[in-house]
Design a protein around this motif. Structure first.
Motif, mmCIF file in Angstrom:
data_model
loop_
_atom_site.group_PDB
_atom_site.id
_atom_site.type_symbol
_atom_site.label_atom_id
_atom_site.label_comp_id
_atom_site.label_asym_id
_atom_site.label_seq_id
_atom_site.Cartn_x
_atom_site.Cartn_y
_atom_site.Cartn_z
ATOM 1 N N LEU A 48 -4.261 3.353 -4.907
ATOM 2 C CA LEU A 48 -3.324 2.541 -5.654
ATOM 3 C C LEU A 48 -3.478 2.524 -7.190
ATOM 4 O O LEU A 48 -2.872 2.322 -8.041
ATOM 5 C CB LEU A 48 -2.886 1.242 -5.255
ATOM 6 N N GLY A 49 -4.887 2.931 -7.621
ATOM 7 C CA GLY A 49 -5.282 2.961 -8.961
ATOM 8 C C GLY A 49 -5.543 1.541 -9.424
ATOM 9 O O GLY A 49 -5.574 1.347 -10.491
ATOM 10 N N GLY A 50 -6.135 0.791 -8.547
ATOM 11 C CA GLY A 50 -6.343 -0.651 -8.776
ATOM 12 C C GLY A 50 -5.759 -1.710 -8.068
ATOM 13 O O GLY A 50 -4.947 -1.231 -7.404
ATOM 14 N N PRO A 51 -6.204 -2.727 -7.658
ATOM 15 C CA PRO A 51 -5.808 -3.793 -6.795
ATOM 16 C C PRO A 51 -4.447 -4.115 -7.519
ATOM 17 O O PRO A 51 -4.396 -4.820 -8.732
ATOM 18 C CB PRO A 51 -6.818 -4.915 -6.923
ATOM 19 N N PRO A 52 -3.318 -4.207 -6.548
ATOM 20 C CA PRO A 52 -2.085 -4.564 -6.753
ATOM 21 C C PRO A 52 -2.156 -6.022 -7.089
ATOM 22 O O PRO A 52 -2.859 -6.973 -6.446
ATOM 23 C CB PRO A 52 -1.145 -4.320 -5.849
ATOM 24 N N PRO A 53 -1.503 -6.494 -8.324
ATOM 25 C CA PRO A 53 -1.148 -8.007 -8.262
ATOM 26 C C PRO A 53 -0.234 -8.694 -7.217
ATOM 27 O O PRO A 53 0.547 -8.083 -6.635
ATOM 28 C CB PRO A 53 -0.298 -8.358 -9.699
ATOM 29 N N VAL A 54 -0.671 -9.683 -6.625
ATOM 30 C CA VAL A 54 -0.002 -10.339 -5.327
ATOM 31 C C VAL A 54 0.286 -11.791 -5.780
ATOM 32 O O VAL A 54 -0.528 -12.514 -5.856
ATOM 33 C CB VAL A 54 -0.942 -10.218 -4.175
ATOM 34 N N PRO A 55 1.635 -12.104 -5.873
ATOM 35 C CA PRO A 55 2.096 -13.305 -5.995
ATOM 36 C C PRO A 55 1.405 -14.330 -4.911
ATOM 37 O O PRO A 55 1.209 -14.005 -3.920
ATOM 38 C CB PRO A 55 3.703 -13.284 -5.854
ATOM 39 N N ALA A 56 1.101 -15.617 -5.556
ATOM 40 C CA ALA A 56 0.464 -16.475 -4.288
ATOM 41 C C ALA A 56 1.163 -16.797 -3.194
ATOM 42 O O ALA A 56 0.437 -16.831 -2.090
ATOM 43 C CB ALA A 56 0.222 -17.926 -5.181
ATOM 44 N N GLY A 57 2.263 -16.769 -3.262
ATOM 45 C CA GLY A 57 3.463 -17.111 -1.896
ATOM 46 C C GLY A 57 3.301 -16.042 -0.968
ATOM 47 O O GLY A 57 3.721 -16.033 0.266
ATOM 48 N N LEU A 58 2.838 -14.776 -1.327
ATOM 49 C CA LEU A 58 2.874 -13.496 -0.521
ATOM 50 C C LEU A 58 1.531 -13.038 0.145
ATOM 51 O O LEU A 58 1.273 -11.946 0.495
ATOM 52 C CB LEU A 58 3.392 -12.368 -1.375
#
Length: 197
Positions: A48-58
């Protein structure tokens, strides 16, 4: 005059090298080098080219491990009901990685919502999504989907949760419509699949 210019350039170069040494973690006598952050990415993050940001609720509950990651390109298909567009189904192709063991994988995404491996025939169907806004304005929301049913023992067998992240596009047109009309809106997303640890 040219000699002075050379000396200034050499001095500037030496200063730049010294600063570069400091910023890259080079230690000097009597100093303990600062710890450097780990630079090795997991197979999923590299893809993915780096870890994706993940919203806390997801974030899936503890005890669920990431087992596959895919990039998706496709459309969100909308039908006209009572003068407004409503989602009928997604239609997308997915290309990515199965992580245990690490190997390329491909799949299809369609009504359900369902994801099916076009290599081993395994399938997961989701329910009860939790949503968070996309980081890209004017895009469909990001989701955490709970698996309702699975089929088989391959890439999607035993999946417990699906994340839809990094969504771009896919929003229904804001225009009115005539009952019976359909339209397809292009979208992209990252899908991440989890299984019990």
């Amino acid at each position: 005059m040219s000699t002075r210019t050379v000396r200034i350039s050499a001095a500037v170069g030496a200063t730049a090298l010294a600063l570069a040494g400091i910023t890259t973690g080079v230690s000097f006598a009597g100093e303990t080098p600062a710890p450097q952050p780990a630079t090795k990415l997991s197979a999923a993050d590299s893809f993915l080219g780096g870890p994706p940001p993940v919203p806390a609720g997801l974030v899936p509950p503890p005890g669920n491990t990431l087992t596959a990651v895919f990039k998706a390109k496709g459309v969100q298909i909308y039908g006209c009901a009572t003068g407004a567009w409503t989602l009928t189904e997604p239609a997308a192709t997915l290309a990515g990685l199965n992580l245990k063991p690490v190997r390329p994988a491909t799949a299809l995404h369609f009504r359900g919502p369902s994801w099916e491996s076009d290599e081993d025939g395994t399938l997961v169907e989701g329910k009860t999504p939790v949503s968070a806004p996309s980081d890209t304005p004017g895009s469909i929301p990001q989701l955490l989907v709970t698996a309702a049913t699975t089929r088989g023992t391959g890439v999607f067998g035993g999946v417990t949760y699906i994340q839809r992240l990094g969504t771009v596009g896919g929003v229904a047109p804001a225009t009115t419509c005539v009952p019976g009309d359909t339209t397809a809106v292009k979208y992209q997303a990252v899908y991440r699949f989890f299984k019990k640890s």
